[in-house]
Scaffold this motif. Structure first.
Motif, PDB file in Angstrom:
ATOM      1  N   GLN A   1     -32.994  24.734 -57.869  1.00  0.00           N
ATOM      2  CA  GLN A   1     -33.698  23.787 -57.104  1.00  0.00           C
ATOM      3  C   GLN A   1     -34.496  23.236 -58.139  1.00  0.00           C
ATOM      4  O   GLN A   1     -35.617  22.553 -57.804  1.00  0.00           O
ATOM      5  CB  GLN A   1     -34.485  25.006 -55.788  1.00  0.00           C
TER       6      GLN A   1
ATOM      7  N   SER B   1     -36.690  19.335 -58.776  1.00  0.00           N
ATOM      8  CA  SER B   1     -37.669  19.495 -58.495  1.00  0.00           C
ATOM      9  C   SER B   1     -38.447  18.026 -59.443  1.00  0.00           C
ATOM     10  O   SER B   1     -37.502  17.364 -60.582  1.00  0.00           O
ATOM     11  CB  SER B   1     -38.276  20.900 -58.129  1.00  0.00           C
TER      12      SER B   1
ATOM     13  N   ALA C   1     -42.751  26.869 -55.110  1.00  0.00           N
ATOM     14  CA  ALA C   1     -42.372  27.011 -53.097  1.00  0.00           C
ATOM     15  C   ALA C   1     -40.975  26.926 -53.693  1.00  0.00           C
ATOM     16  O   ALA C   1     -40.328  25.299 -53.594  1.00  0.00           O
ATOM     17  CB  ALA C   1     -43.038  26.309 -52.012  1.00  0.00           C
ATOM     18  N   LEU C   2     -39.609  27.796 -53.397  1.00  0.00           N
ATOM     19  CA  LEU C   2     -38.710  27.764 -53.441  1.00  0.00           C
ATOM     20  C   LEU C   2     -38.230  27.483 -51.956  1.00  0.00           C
ATOM     21  O   LEU C   2     -37.223  28.236 -50.936  1.00  0.00           O
ATOM     22  CB  LEU C   2     -37.987  28.741 -53.603  1.00  0.00           C
ATOM     23  N   SER C   3     -38.453  26.359 -50.708  1.00  0.00           N
ATOM     24  CA  SER C   3     -38.582  26.903 -49.840  1.00  0.00           C
ATOM     25  C   SER C   3     -36.822  26.636 -49.438  1.00  0.00           C
ATOM     26  O   SER C   3     -36.477  26.595 -47.810  1.00  0.00           O
ATOM     27  CB  SER C   3     -39.109  25.161 -48.888  1.00  0.00           C
ATOM     28  N   ALA C   4     -35.906  26.163 -49.880  1.00  0.00           N
ATOM     29  CA  ALA C   4     -34.144  25.284 -49.960  1.00  0.00           C
ATOM     30  C   ALA C   4     -33.391  27.495 -49.929  1.00  0.00           C
ATOM     31  O   ALA C   4     -32.387  27.255 -48.898  1.00  0.00           O
ATOM     32  CB  ALA C   4     -33.774  24.851 -50.609  1.00  0.00           C
TER      33      ALA C   4
ATOM     34  N   SER D   1     -37.530  31.349 -48.080  1.00  0.00           N
ATOM     35  CA  SER D   1     -37.921  30.720 -48.653  1.00  0.00           C
ATOM     36  C   SER D   1     -39.206  30.732 -49.868  1.00  0.00           C
ATOM     37  O   SER D   1     -40.583  31.066 -48.742  1.00  0.00           O
ATOM     38  CB  SER D   1     -38.605  29.994 -47.678  1.00  0.00           C
TER      39      SER D   1
ATOM     40  N   SER E   1     -41.820  31.871 -52.623  1.00  0.00           N
ATOM     41  CA  SER E   1     -42.666  31.690 -53.293  1.00  0.00           C
ATOM     42  C   SER E   1     -43.177  32.115 -54.745  1.00  0.00           C
ATOM     43  O   SER E   1     -43.025  33.317 -54.193  1.00  0.00           O
ATOM     44  CB  SER E   1     -43.579  30.395 -52.445  1.00  0.00           C
TER      45      SER E   1
END
Length: 462
Positions: free
Chosen positions: A153, A157, A168-171, A175, A177
């Motif tokens: 990710q 980005s 924030a590693l929302s995927a 999720s 951070s």
């Protein structure tokens, strides 16, 4: 190579490792398993300064051979597989990426050419070699699935990241951070527009094009992140085969007279009474940090083994003498047989930087991990063992941290003797049992390994 050997149909894997030891050894462990379990021919590319590190591997892997790399400038330390002071070791990928033409020419000249390219994930440029040869490439991740997913990710980005905001590693599952300072240092060190760093980023992005991915982890530890990677890569060819060092084929470790004396001392210690301290093969603590750590070890009252893999010892003056006189500990400067130490019945806890190799070794040994992440992927690994699995406790964080020695002493004493850590110890033992089961015949890692070989043989067949 004889024509008979060339026509035997035996798979031939071209292995392209990343030179630093933390990357090299697990890939050699995996290559050894691949060769000895399934009669796979292995050719390992190697930088001149790392050639001696392959001696044990080559001796124990009859179907393996070394291919020394013709580096552009062998006199330059970074080109010889060494890490120049003050530079991120990822930059080694830049000179190694120039070897595409040489590797393709060598492969095409063989009567028995490679049927697969297997490379470290830091060397995504090996994908271009596989493309030229029209063979599948397997990316080997010597880090955990959590870190692999995070890097996927982050590299995709907008870079550079904002140092004032969390990443924030929302995927990812849950999720998560991370504060900017806890983001893997290879991403934070990226310099947009710098030719070498652009090659590094391009290599990481090329990993998503690999035919398959092998991760040195096991399902019970990272199943959610492994499933995420399968979705991320768009195929199911993501195999968890670890811990590869738990398979009994570790290369590169030799007994010494000092090790024999150490194990003699450990044999006289009560069960689970010793705290092992080691921050990896490349870390040398600052003097102020070493002083605080030494004071904490003495104040804790616990037995200890403290190993520093550095050219110059940084142990506080008199520490070793006092520890020996009180029969409280041993200090080691240089190589230490870490897996054997961790598996010794007298060792109960492990103060670690949470590098992935050390994390897996500690997990497999069933000791309580005392986490002190420094950099790289270590904050992610600490999050996994402390917060996700509850099999570890925190001591400190940061490579420049100088914690209060009294507070640190209480953490050390609690890790070895504290009754309140019963739940942590139980979870550590559960995770260790799962690691052992994974690599046994019929276990999750054993089965993934067999599936990987079967699919690789199918796609490589003429």
């Amino acid at each position: 190579m004889s024509t008979a050997a060339a026509s035997s149909g035996r798979p031939h894997v071209l292995v392209v490792p990343f030179p630093p030891m933390g990357h090299l050894l697990p890939l050699l462990d995996f290559s050894h398993l691949l060769s000895t379990r399934h009669c796979v021919r292995i050719t390992v590319t190697v930088t001149p300064s790392c050639l001696h590190l392959l001696s044990d591997f080559l001796a124990s892997t009859p179907l393996a051979a070394a291919l020394p790399l013709p580096l552009p400038d062998p006199s330059a330390p970074e080109h010889a597989g060494q890490i120049a002071p003050g530079t991120h070791h990822a930059l080694l990928a830049a000179p190694l990426s120039t070897l595409r033409g040489s590797l393709v020419s060598w492969a095409r000249s063989q009567l028995d050419p490679p049927t697969t390219v297997l490379s470290d994930f830091f060397l995504g440029s090996a994908q271009l070699v596989a493309d030229d040869l029209r063979v599948p490439r397997v990316a080997f991740y010597g880090v955990g699935a959590f870190t692999t997913a995070a890097l996927e990710q982050l590299w995709n980005s907008t870079l550079p990241l904002d140092p004032n905001n969390d990443a924030a590693l929302s995927a990812l599952p849950g999720s998560p951070s991370f504060p900017y300072g806890h983001v893997p240092s290879v991403v934070r060190s990226y310099v947009p527009g710098d030719p070498d760093w652009e090659l590094v980023r391009e290599g990481f992005l090329l990993n998503s094009r690999a035919w398959g991915a092998v991760v040195n982890t096991f399902d019970a530890m990272e199943s959610d992140f492994l499933e995420h990677l399968k979705r991320r890569f768009g195929h199911g060819r993501v195999w968890a085969v670890g811990p590869v060092a738990n398979s009994g084929c570790r290369v590169g470790e030799r007994p010494t007279a000092e090790a024999e004396e150490l194990f003699s001392w450990l044999a006289g210690c009560p069960e689970r009474s010793v705290l092992y301290v080691c921050f990896g093969s490349m870390y040398k603590p600052p003097l102020s940090q070493a002083a605080a750590l030494g004071a904490a070890l003495e104040a804790s009252g616990v037995r200890f083994v403290w190993a520093v893999s550095a050219d110059v010892a940084v142990f506080p003056d008199g520490l070793e003498e006092r520890a020996r006189a009180r029969d409280k500990g041993r200090v080691v400067c240089g190589w230490a047989p870490q897996m054997e130490i961790l598996r010794h019945a007298s060792v109960g806890a492990f103060v670690t930087h949470c590098g992935w190799n050390s994390t897996l070794e500690g997990v497999a040994a069933g000791v309580t991990l005392v986490a002190w992440p420094m950099k790289a992927d270590q904050f992610i690994d600490a999050r996994l063992v402390v917060d996700v699995h509850g099999a570890a406790v925190r001591a400190a964080e940061g490579e420049d941290a100088v914690p209060d020695s009294g507070a640190l002493a209480r953490v050390f004493a609690g890790a070895v003797e504290g009754a309140e850590l019963g739940g942590v110890r139980a979870k550590a033992r559960t995770l260790a049992a799962a690691a052992g089961d994974a690599v046994e015949e019929g276990g999750s890692s054993w089965l993934d390994f067999e599936r990987m070989v079967k699919e690789l043989e199918a796609v490589s067949a003429p």
